[in-house]
Design a protein around this motif. Structure first.
Motif, PDB file in Angstrom:
ATOM      1  N   SER A 134       0.846  -1.201   0.000  1.00 32.31           N
ATOM      2  CA  SER A 134       0.000   0.000   0.000  1.00 32.31           C
ATOM      3  C   SER A 134       0.882   1.252   0.000  1.00 32.31           C
ATOM      4  CB  SER A 134      -0.933   0.001   1.220  1.00 32.31           C
ATOM      5  OG  SER A 134      -0.153  -0.082   2.388  1.00 32.31           O
ATOM      6  N   THR A 135       0.224   2.399  -0.171  1.00 36.04           N
ATOM      7  CA  THR A 135       0.951   3.673  -0.237  1.00 36.04           C
ATOM      8  C   THR A 135       0.651   4.484   1.022  1.00 36.04           C
ATOM      9  OG1 THR A 135       0.441   3.603  -2.586  1.00 36.04           O
ATOM     10  CG2 THR A 135       1.387   5.641  -1.768  1.00 36.04           C
ATOM     11  N   THR A 136       1.676   5.103   1.580  1.00 39.60           N
ATOM     12  CA  THR A 136       1.454   5.941   2.762  1.00 39.60           C
ATOM     13  C   THR A 136       1.122   7.365   2.294  1.00 39.60           C
ATOM     14  OG1 THR A 136       3.718   6.751   2.948  1.00 39.60           O
ATOM     15  CG2 THR A 136       3.248   4.642   4.020  1.00 39.60           C
ATOM     16  N   PRO A 137       0.552   8.185   3.178  1.00 42.02           N
ATOM     17  CA  PRO A 137       0.237   9.565   2.785  1.00 42.02           C
ATOM     18  C   PRO A 137       1.466  10.324   2.286  1.00 42.02           C
ATOM     19  CG  PRO A 137      -0.793   9.015   4.872  1.00 42.02           C
ATOM     20  CD  PRO A 137       0.094   7.864   4.535  1.00 42.02           C
ATOM     21  N   SER A 138       2.669   9.935   2.767  1.00 43.36           N
ATOM     22  CA  SER A 138       3.880  10.654   2.320  1.00 43.36           C
ATOM     23  C   SER A 138       4.435  10.108   1.006  1.00 43.36           C
ATOM     24  CB  SER A 138       4.948  10.573   3.408  1.00 43.36           C
ATOM     25  OG  SER A 138       5.352   9.232   3.560  1.00 43.36           O
ATOM     26  N   GLY A 139       3.731   9.118   0.401  1.00 43.90           N
ATOM     27  CA  GLY A 139       4.164   8.607  -0.905  1.00 43.90           C
ATOM     28  C   GLY A 139       5.127   7.443  -0.828  1.00 43.90           C
ATOM     29  N   HIS A 141       5.927   3.350   0.353  1.00 40.68           N
ATOM     30  CA  HIS A 141       5.115   2.132   0.242  1.00 40.68           C
ATOM     31  C   HIS A 141       5.359   1.231   1.439  1.00 40.68           C
ATOM     32  CE1 HIS A 141       3.604   3.088  -3.653  1.00 40.68           C
ATOM     33  NE2 HIS A 141       4.831   3.406  -4.040  1.00 40.68           N
ATOM     34  N   GLU A 152       8.649  -0.457   5.336  1.00 47.17           N
ATOM     35  CA  GLU A 152       8.333   0.721   4.523  1.00 47.17           C
ATOM     36  C   GLU A 152       9.543   1.054   3.659  1.00 47.17           C
ATOM     37  OE1 GLU A 152       6.013   3.942   6.585  1.00 47.17           O
ATOM     38  OE2 GLU A 152       7.717   5.159   5.921  1.00 47.17           O
ATOM     39  N   GLU A 298       3.099   3.789  -9.422  1.00 42.95           N
ATOM     40  CA  GLU A 298       3.772   4.618  -8.399  1.00 42.95           C
ATOM     41  C   GLU A 298       5.232   4.159  -8.300  1.00 42.95           C
ATOM     42  OE1 GLU A 298       1.240   4.701  -4.900  1.00 42.95           O
ATOM     43  OE2 GLU A 298      -0.510   4.961  -6.170  1.00 42.95           O
TER      44      GLU A 298
END
Ligand SMILES: Cc1cc2nc3c(=O)[nH]c(=O)nc-3n(C[C@H](O)[C@H](O)[C@H](O)COP(=O)(O)OP(=O)(O)OC[C@H]3O[C@@H](n4cnc5c(N)ncnc54)[C@H](O)[C@@H]3O)c2cc1C
Length: 420
Positions: A134-139, A141, A152, A298
């Motif tokens: 998945s992707t975190t809010p800061s871009g 993974h 991460e 991404e």
């Protein structure tokens, strides 16, 4: 470690994951490998590498390591001779080589013997089966594992093979959507060549052979300095594809009779060879189909079978994976590649790789049909038709100047200030 401002995680430590991780670590770029199994492992079978695969390994800087464990420890291109499966194994075609081709047939586990010692154990993590990306809010993974741990990173390299989890992130959430069963099983085994000779095999087994027939073929080639014969015996029930099989795709030890019966109508030498395989493994052949249009989403990028698992009829699958690894490695080690332009750099990978690997996937299917369409059965090809179609079949796979292609893309990209 080199000063890159992005972190890298490789999911899956098969031949392709190890190839890219080793090369990046050697270049001084911190790279962590997360492997589902308790250790790196490869099946005890042979694998054929064409000139393009050899060139990719050379470009990754690991060819000499692999050669140092190969037997014999040097490149040797031995082209296939095509013979009939039935009757007295009559000659059909000798594949012609030009003088300067360099290939390699190796025992798969030696690839691990060569590469694993290069990687410091602190970069390898076992019993880590990825279950999601998945992707975190800061871009960044996040890769989650079955044991509820996670990691991460800025860049995730999905090298997790045909049943890839990372593919779901790149290509969509339906795990089976891109997988098909090709209605073919391949039985594999290794046999002592001297024992076969003692039992009366007349065919020269020291050269690679492709034994052809209707809806089945057998590939044999010697490994370990002509000591062992690598055997792959493929049987198709149809030329169509089906949804993925629900049974186990790889059975390590199946009754030899099952394989033997499938070749009941074939000639004497092949029967002797198959009778020596006491505990064949059976591989239900699956492919990524339809081919993926993109290997990148991404900052998650697919390599190897995760991106383009294909039928093995041109012995080209891992070669395409090594090409993936080479292109990615060249893009990532470039001194101007950084977190800031990483997504643009990955788009270069996504421009170069899918069209070429898709072509090889399609050619491999075409060759399977040719191998399995030989003989006097309904619709079978004649010797002359077969010769015409076999002529030059490996050319598009083997001859491609990947180094030049990458150079051109990198030059264009960085001469435009790192913009596409
Ligand atoms: C019968 C047969 C013969 C072949 N012969 C040839 C040949 O002669 N030449 C050739 O070029 N190619 C050949 N191929 C194709 C070749 O074997 C594959 O292309 C190659 O092994 C793919 O390597 P990979 O590293 O991408 O995937 P894999 O070898 O499948 O490795 C994937 C790794 O990821 C791990 N993994 C899986 N899921 C996860 C997860 N969720 N999380 C973490 N880790 C995970 C696995 O345990 C494994 O270690 C053949 C294939 C078959 C079936």
């Amino acid at each position: 470690m080199a000063e890159k401002d992005f972190t890298i995680v490789v999911v899956g430590g098969g031949m392709c994951g190890l190839a890219i991780a080793t090369a990046l670590l050697r270049a001084g770029i911190e790279t962590h490998v997360f492997e589902a199994a308790p250790k790196f492992d490869e099946i005890g079978a042979g694998i054929g590498l064409g000139p393009n695969a050899v060139a990719a390994l050379r470009g990754l800087g690991v060819l000499d390591d692999v050669l140092s464990k190969a037997d014999p420890p040097r490149l040797a291109m031995r082209p296939y001779t095509f013979v009939t499966g039935k009757g007295n194994h009559e000659h059909i075609f000798d594949y012609a080589l030009s003088a300067d081709e360099q290939g390699l047939s190796i025992y798969r586990p030696i690839f691990l013997d060569a590469l694993v010692p290069i990687i410091d154990a602190k970069y390898t993590h076992f019993d880590k089966r990825a279950v999601s990306v998945s992707t975190t809010p800061s871009g960044k993974h996040v890769v989650k594992f079955h044991d509820n741990t996670s990691v991460e990173a800025d860049l995730i390299i999905g090298a997790d093979g045909i049943k890839s989890t990372t593919r779901e992130f790149v290509a969509g959430p339906h795990p089976d959507k891109h997988l098909r069963y090709v209605n073919t099983s391949t039985y594999r085994g290794l046999v002592s060549i001297s024992a076969l000779k003692k039992d009366g095999v007349k065919t020269d087994l020291t050269k690679p052979l492709l034994w052809m027939g209707m809806k089945k073929h057998v590939v044999t080639y010697p490994i370990r300095g002509n000591e062992l014969l690598n055997v792959g015996a493929a049987v198709s029930t149809s030329f169509t594809t089906s949804p993925p099989a629900t049974d186990s795709w790889v059975e390590r030890s199946v009754p030899a009779k099952e394989m033997f019966d499938a070749y009941d109508d074939w000639g004497k030498d092949i029967k002797i060879i198959l009778s020596h395989i006491k505990d064949p493994s059976r591989w239900m052949m699956h492919v990524v189909d339809p081919p993926l249009e993109h290997y990148v989403k991404e900052n998650v990028v697919l390599v190897g079978d995760a991106a383009h698992a294909m039928v093995p009829h041109l012995s080209a699958g891992v070669g395409q994976g090594f090409e993936d690894a080479y292109v990615l490695y060249r893009l990532l080690i470039h001194p101007q590649t950084s977190a800031k332009n990483l997504q643009s750099v990955l788009r270069i990978y996504d421009t170069i790789r899918p069209p070429r690997a898709t072509m090889v996937q399609r050619e491999s299917v075409r060759m399977g049909r040719l191998y399995h369409g030989f003989g006097p059965g309904a619709g079978g090809n004649t010797v002359k038709q077969t010769q015409e179609q076999l002529n030059g079949i490996w050319n598009p796979v083997w001859y491609h100047d990947l180094e030049k292609e990458v150079d051109q893309h990198l030059n264009r990209f960085y001469s435009h200030g790192g913009k596409l």
